[in-house]
Design a protein around this motif. Structure first.
Motif, mmCIF file in Angstrom:
data_model
loop_
_atom_site.group_PDB
_atom_site.id
_atom_site.type_symbol
_atom_site.label_atom_id
_atom_site.label_comp_id
_atom_site.label_asym_id
_atom_site.label_seq_id
_atom_site.Cartn_x
_atom_site.Cartn_y
_atom_site.Cartn_z
ATOM 1 N N GLU A 275 23.122 16.131 32.907
ATOM 2 C CA GLU A 275 23.227 15.131 33.962
ATOM 3 C C GLU A 275 22.926 13.743 33.410
ATOM 4 O O GLU A 275 22.230 13.592 32.402
ATOM 5 C CB GLU A 275 22.294 15.495 35.115
ATOM 6 C CG GLU A 275 22.622 16.882 35.659
ATOM 7 C CD GLU A 275 22.047 17.189 37.006
ATOM 8 O OE1 GLU A 275 22.773 16.991 37.999
ATOM 9 O OE2 GLU A 275 20.914 17.637 37.070
ATOM 10 N N ALA A 276 23.460 12.751 34.085
ATOM 11 C CA ALA A 276 23.285 11.376 33.627
ATOM 12 C C ALA A 276 21.829 10.952 33.688
ATOM 13 O O ALA A 276 21.349 10.199 32.845
ATOM 14 C CB ALA A 276 24.144 10.439 34.480
ATOM 15 N N ALA B 77 33.511 15.247 34.438
ATOM 16 C CA ALA B 77 32.585 14.278 35.023
ATOM 17 C C ALA B 77 32.535 14.472 36.534
ATOM 18 O O ALA B 77 33.533 14.259 37.230
ATOM 19 C CB ALA B 77 33.026 12.860 34.686
ATOM 20 N N LEU B 78 31.374 14.877 37.031
ATOM 21 C CA LEU B 78 31.199 15.158 38.449
ATOM 22 C C LEU B 78 30.651 13.922 39.159
ATOM 23 O O LEU B 78 29.499 13.550 38.974
ATOM 24 C CB LEU B 78 30.230 16.327 38.627
ATOM 25 C CG LEU B 78 30.626 17.639 37.934
ATOM 26 C CD1 LEU B 78 29.513 18.668 38.094
ATOM 27 C CD2 LEU B 78 31.942 18.175 38.493
ATOM 28 N N GLY B 79 31.474 13.291 39.947
ATOM 29 C CA GLY B 79 31.055 12.106 40.684
ATOM 30 C C GLY B 79 31.163 10.843 39.863
ATOM 31 O O GLY B 79 31.340 10.861 38.644
ATOM 32 N N ARG B 80 31.041 9.722 40.550
ATOM 33 C CA ARG B 80 31.247 8.421 39.903
ATOM 34 C C ARG B 80 30.185 8.141 38.846
ATOM 35 O O ARG B 80 30.486 7.601 37.779
ATOM 36 C CB ARG B 80 31.260 7.313 40.954
ATOM 37 C CG ARG B 80 31.707 5.970 40.415
ATOM 38 C CD ARG B 80 31.787 4.950 41.539
ATOM 39 N NE ARG B 80 32.735 5.345 42.560
ATOM 40 C CZ ARG B 80 34.044 5.112 42.492
ATOM 41 N NH1 ARG B 80 34.551 4.496 41.434
ATOM 42 N NH2 ARG B 80 34.841 5.494 43.478
ATOM 43 N N GLU C 7 30.999 7.446 34.987
ATOM 44 C CA GLU C 7 30.600 6.246 34.258
ATOM 45 C C GLU C 7 29.740 6.598 33.046
ATOM 46 O O GLU C 7 29.848 5.969 31.984
ATOM 47 C CB GLU C 7 29.854 5.301 35.198
ATOM 48 C CG GLU C 7 30.763 4.699 36.267
ATOM 49 C CD GLU C 7 30.011 3.885 37.302
ATOM 50 O OE1 GLU C 7 28.748 3.904 37.277
ATOM 51 O OE2 GLU C 7 30.672 3.242 38.139
ATOM 52 N N ALA C 8 28.896 7.619 33.178
ATOM 53 C CA ALA C 8 28.085 8.054 32.042
ATOM 54 C C ALA C 8 28.953 8.597 30.918
ATOM 55 O O ALA C 8 28.658 8.401 29.730
ATOM 56 C CB ALA C 8 27.077 9.106 32.496
ATOM 57 N N ALA C 9 30.037 9.290 31.282
ATOM 58 C CA ALA C 9 30.953 9.817 30.266
ATOM 59 C C ALA C 9 31.571 8.680 29.459
ATOM 60 O O ALA C 9 31.643 8.745 28.222
ATOM 61 C CB ALA C 9 32.044 10.656 30.930
#
Length: 230
Positions: A116-117, A154-157, A161-163
């Protein structure tokens, strides 16, 4: 210098104290608990990633849930979001069971790693930009240890963005800036494919913004790309 191993990175994550607000919140939740889990011993610490160290697919979410991973100590474990996600991961052949209930439930991931981010549960599921930035080195270290990585789901915005922040670390930048949208697939030169998905939060699944079929399609694409099928 050899890169750190996943067990070494795990230790660094679990002992992280970079974000005072998040540490205070997680410790309070672990102390006060939820009525349904009043007899449980909460993890209450930062949550490292979980999965196959030889994974070709990285599943990247937002943050631990206060009474999910903050309780169980394993990402996407112990709540409805985790079960919704694991059913799709199992259907695509990346897991041996279709639920994610406890850290000792026998779940094994094959060719997939979940992270997770942000590694601490944030109040209202809303980490600040500074907290996201402070946690990014943990993601960067885990991703660097996944030497066979080919796909990021990538799950969710925030996960999306973290990706791209991760790819930017590797010198991979797309112009114009990639837009988030469920089912969009980006294939940057020199880096892993990025597949965007709505996050399997209760808000999205209860309103059917994200359905089981929609998430199945995401992981079907991830499996096809990771395994080199046309």
């Amino acid at each position: 210098m050899p890169r750190p191993s996943l067990p070494q990175i795990r230790g660094e994550i679990v002992n992280c104290n970079r974000c005072a607000r998040l540490r205070t919140y997680c410790e309070r939740i672990a102390r006060d608990k939820k009525a349904a889990h009043r007899n449980d011993t909460y993890w209450g610490r930062p949550v490292p990633g979980f999965g196959d160290p030889r994974a070709r697919v990285l599943v990247l979410g937002l943050a631990p849930a206060a009474h999910g991973a903050n309780r169980t100590g394993r990402v996407f474990t112990g709540d409805g979001s985790g079960d919704f996600l694991m059913r799709a991961i199992r259907a695509a052949g990346f897991a041996n069971v279709a639920t994610s209930q406890r850290s000792d439930d026998g779940l094994v991931l094959t060719d997939a790693y979940i992270a997770e981010a942000v590694r601490c549960a944030p109040p209202d599921n809303k980490p600040t930009p500074l907290e996201i930035a402070a946690c990014h080195p943990h993601l960067a270290a885990e991703a660097a240890a996944l030497t066979r990585l080919r796909v990021i789901v990538a799950l969710g915005r925030i996960g999306f963005e973290a990706a791209w922040r991760l790819l930017s670390d590797w010198g991979i930048v797309l112009r114009p800036k990639p837009a988030f949208g469920h089912g969009l697939i980006y294939e940057p030169a020199g880096g892993p494919v990025v597949i965007a998905s709505y996050h399997p939060s209760r808000q999205n699944t209860n309103t059917r913004k994200l359905t089981p079929a929609m998430l199945d399609s995401i992981f079907d694409s991830a499996a096809r790309i990771a395994r080199g099928r046309a």
